[in-house]
Design a protein around this motif. Structure first.
Motif, PDB file in Angstrom:
ATOM      1  N   THR A   1       0.826  -1.203   0.000  1.00 50.81           N
ATOM      2  CA  THR A   1       0.000   0.000   0.000  1.00 50.81           C
ATOM      3  C   THR A   1       0.861   1.254   0.000  1.00 50.81           C
ATOM      4  OG1 THR A   1      -1.800   1.185   1.131  1.00 50.81           O
ATOM      5  CG2 THR A   1      -0.154   0.128   2.524  1.00 50.81           C
TER       6      THR A   1
ATOM      7  N   LYS B   1      -0.739   0.321  -5.046  1.00 58.29           N
ATOM      8  CA  LYS B   1      -1.329  -0.733  -4.229  1.00 58.29           C
ATOM      9  C   LYS B   1      -2.071  -0.151  -3.024  1.00 58.29           C
ATOM     10  CE  LYS B   1       0.210  -4.649  -6.136  1.00 58.29           C
ATOM     11  NZ  LYS B   1      -0.691  -5.754  -6.553  1.00 58.29           N
ATOM     12  N   TYR B   2      -3.097  -0.860  -2.621  1.00 58.94           N
ATOM     13  CA  TYR B   2      -3.764  -0.579  -1.350  1.00 58.94           C
ATOM     14  C   TYR B   2      -4.365  -1.895  -0.874  1.00 58.94           C
ATOM     15  CZ  TYR B   2      -8.321  -0.784  -3.673  1.00 58.94           C
ATOM     16  OH  TYR B   2      -9.425  -1.205  -4.366  1.00 58.94           O
ATOM     17  N   ASP B   3      -4.712  -1.971   0.406  1.00 59.72           N
ATOM     18  CA  ASP B   3      -5.241  -3.210   0.972  1.00 59.72           C
ATOM     19  C   ASP B   3      -6.740  -3.288   0.708  1.00 59.72           C
ATOM     20  OD1 ASP B   3      -5.856  -5.468   2.365  1.00 59.72           O
ATOM     21  OD2 ASP B   3      -5.129  -4.763   4.316  1.00 59.72           O
ATOM     22  N   ALA B   4      -7.091  -3.866  -0.425  1.00 65.50           N
ATOM     23  CA  ALA B   4      -8.492  -3.920  -0.839  1.00 65.50           C
ATOM     24  C   ALA B   4      -9.338  -4.805   0.075  1.00 65.50           C
ATOM     25  CB  ALA B   4      -8.581  -4.426  -2.281  1.00 65.50           C
ATOM     26  N   LYS B   5      -8.699  -5.685   0.860  1.00 67.06           N
ATOM     27  CA  LYS B   5      -9.447  -6.571   1.749  1.00 67.06           C
ATOM     28  C   LYS B   5      -9.782  -5.910   3.073  1.00 67.06           C
ATOM     29  CE  LYS B   5      -7.482 -10.802  -0.245  1.00 67.06           C
ATOM     30  NZ  LYS B   5      -6.709 -12.038   0.025  1.00 67.06           N
TER      31      LYS B   5
ATOM     32  N   LYS C   1      -9.794   0.414   2.074  1.00 66.85           N
ATOM     33  CA  LYS C   1     -10.508   0.549   0.802  1.00 66.85           C
ATOM     34  C   LYS C   1     -11.306   1.847   0.780  1.00 66.85           C
ATOM     35  CE  LYS C   1     -13.479  -2.128  -2.352  1.00 66.85           C
ATOM     36  NZ  LYS C   1     -14.557  -1.154  -2.597  1.00 66.85           N
ATOM     37  N   GLN C   2     -11.963   2.161   1.908  1.00 65.24           N
ATOM     38  CA  GLN C   2     -12.743   3.395   1.994  1.00 65.24           C
ATOM     39  C   GLN C   2     -11.841   4.613   1.856  1.00 65.24           C
ATOM     40  OE1 GLN C   2     -16.321   3.596   2.465  1.00 65.24           O
ATOM     41  NE2 GLN C   2     -15.783   5.633   1.709  1.00 65.24           N
TER      42      GLN C   2
ATOM     43  N   PHE D   1      -8.930   4.821   0.300  1.00 65.37           N
ATOM     44  CA  PHE D   1      -8.457   4.897  -1.077  1.00 65.37           C
ATOM     45  C   PHE D   1      -9.541   5.478  -1.986  1.00 65.37           C
ATOM     46  CE2 PHE D   1      -7.832   2.800  -5.278  1.00 65.37           C
ATOM     47  CZ  PHE D   1      -6.586   3.329  -5.588  1.00 65.37           C
ATOM     48  N   GLU D   2     -10.753   5.003  -1.832  1.00 62.69           N
ATOM     49  CA  GLU D   2     -11.841   5.481  -2.685  1.00 62.69           C
ATOM     50  C   GLU D   2     -12.194   6.939  -2.375  1.00 62.69           C
ATOM     51  OE1 GLU D   2     -14.999   2.634  -2.267  1.00 62.69           O
ATOM     52  OE2 GLU D   2     -14.012   1.176  -3.592  1.00 62.69           O
TER      53      GLU D   2
ATOM     54  N   LYS E   1     -10.557  -0.113 -10.279  1.00 66.83           N
ATOM     55  CA  LYS E   1     -10.348   0.284  -8.882  1.00 66.83           C
ATOM     56  C   LYS E   1     -11.178   1.497  -8.494  1.00 66.83           C
ATOM     57  CE  LYS E   1      -5.386  -0.881  -9.158  1.00 66.83           C
ATOM     58  NZ  LYS E   1      -4.022  -0.295  -9.068  1.00 66.83           N
TER      59      LYS E   1
END
Length: 317
Positions: free
Chosen positions: A34, A130-134, A139-140, A142-143, A178
């Motif tokens: 990330t 990269k980011y920790d999508a899990k 995820k919040q 990043f979005e 993404k």
């Protein structure tokens, strides 16, 4: 979506005869797992880290700058004017400094121009980051960064080198995948791509083009007008950072953060570009849709020729 069979977009002239065209190679500050956006304490001083964005620095810049201001806000009592150092004069450092107008900001950098950001394509898409999508919280974040960044780029418009563009691809794009649909809507599915030599089925993503020469010049000019001009400084150790007079330091040194802060997750990823002479009538983008693929940002010919160039950026893992 059906595209008129009569629609054929103009093709760029890829003839490359130096010095009429220029080959460029940049090193993207990629970070495994990330990007880093957090506070690290060193005694009474605090470093706000903002690095590891890979090929998405310009894309994420305003969103990360907004997040930096919120982190700084946790360190400074409301209504207090603080002395803040910003390390790095690329797009991350410049946008962070721009969004800290209520503080006394000094930018320190080993160079004021010729940064990694100056050697970028400017297609708005979170490429090679990269980011920790899990992790729901990660995820919040990043979005939210993407939402803020897109909105702030879009609101600034052509004077900051920002233009709406359709990015055509042959296959669905992992990179655009993404992005939340409320930022960039799902792509148009095309019966055929609108090119003379490429008419297979494809997709059209409605995104932005951010022209780095225009954006960076505007940021530098606006900061200079506020008497914020990068001061030449080379940091060789964390102690050099701690020795700064400022107690809050925003670290936007990109690739340099790996060695400076002993971060083994920071690795370089090269990006190769060919800058061609400015050509009119080209207002589209193309990429193959893969994370490490060739893509063609077409910069506006409405600006000065030295800034308006067709760019082919080929990241190499």
């Amino acid at each position: 979506m059906k595209v008129s069979p009569n629609l054929v977009l103009p093709s760029p002239d890829f003839t490359c005869n130096p010095p009429g065209c220029v080959f460029k190679a940049g090193v993207r500050p990629f970070r495994r797992k990330t990007y880093r956006l957090e506070i690290q304490a060193f005694g009474p001083k605090h470093v706000v880290h903002n690095y590891g964005h890979g090929g998405a620095g310009i894309t994420m810049s305003w969103g990360c700058a907004d997040a930096v201001t919120k982190l700084v806000g946790t360190l400074v009592p409301t209504g207090t004017r603080a002395r803040i150092a910003v390390m790095g004069a690329g797009v991350m450092g410049l946008t962070a400094a721009t969004l800290l107008p209520n503080h006394d900001v000094t930018i320190y950098a080993d160079r004021a121009t010729g940064t990694t950001s100056d050697v970028a394509g400017g297609q708005w898409a979170p490429s090679v980051v990269k980011y920790d999508a899990k992790n729901a919280q990660a995820k919040q974040q990043f979005e939210d960064i993407l939402r803020t960044a897109y909105a702030m780029h879009q609101s600034r418009g052509p004077s900051f080198g920002v233009y709406p563009r359709v990015n055509y691809t042959k296959v669905e794009s992992d990179t655009f995948g993404k992005i939340p649909n409320d930022v960039v809507r799902p792509p148009d599915k095309l019966d055929h791509l609108p090119f003379q030599h490429l008419s297979s089925p494809g997709f059209g993503y409605h995104t932005l083009l951010v022209e780095p020469p225009v954006l960076l010049k505007r940021l530098r000019d606006d900061l200079a007008a506020a008497n914020i001009v990068p001061q030449h400084r080379i940091f060789r150790s964390v102690q050099d950072v701690i020795n700064l007079h400022e107690t809050i330091i925003v670290n936007c040194t990109g690739l340099g953060s790996g060695k400076l802060f002993n971060d083994p997750d920071v690795i370089p990823i090269t990006g190769q570009l060919v800058w061609l002479p400015a050509q009119g009538g080209l207002d589209w983008l193309y990429s193959t849709g893969r994370p490490t693929s060739s893509h063609v940002p077409i910069m506006s010919s409405s600006v000065a020729p030295t800034n308006a160039r067709s760019t082919t950026k080929i990241p190499i893992p």
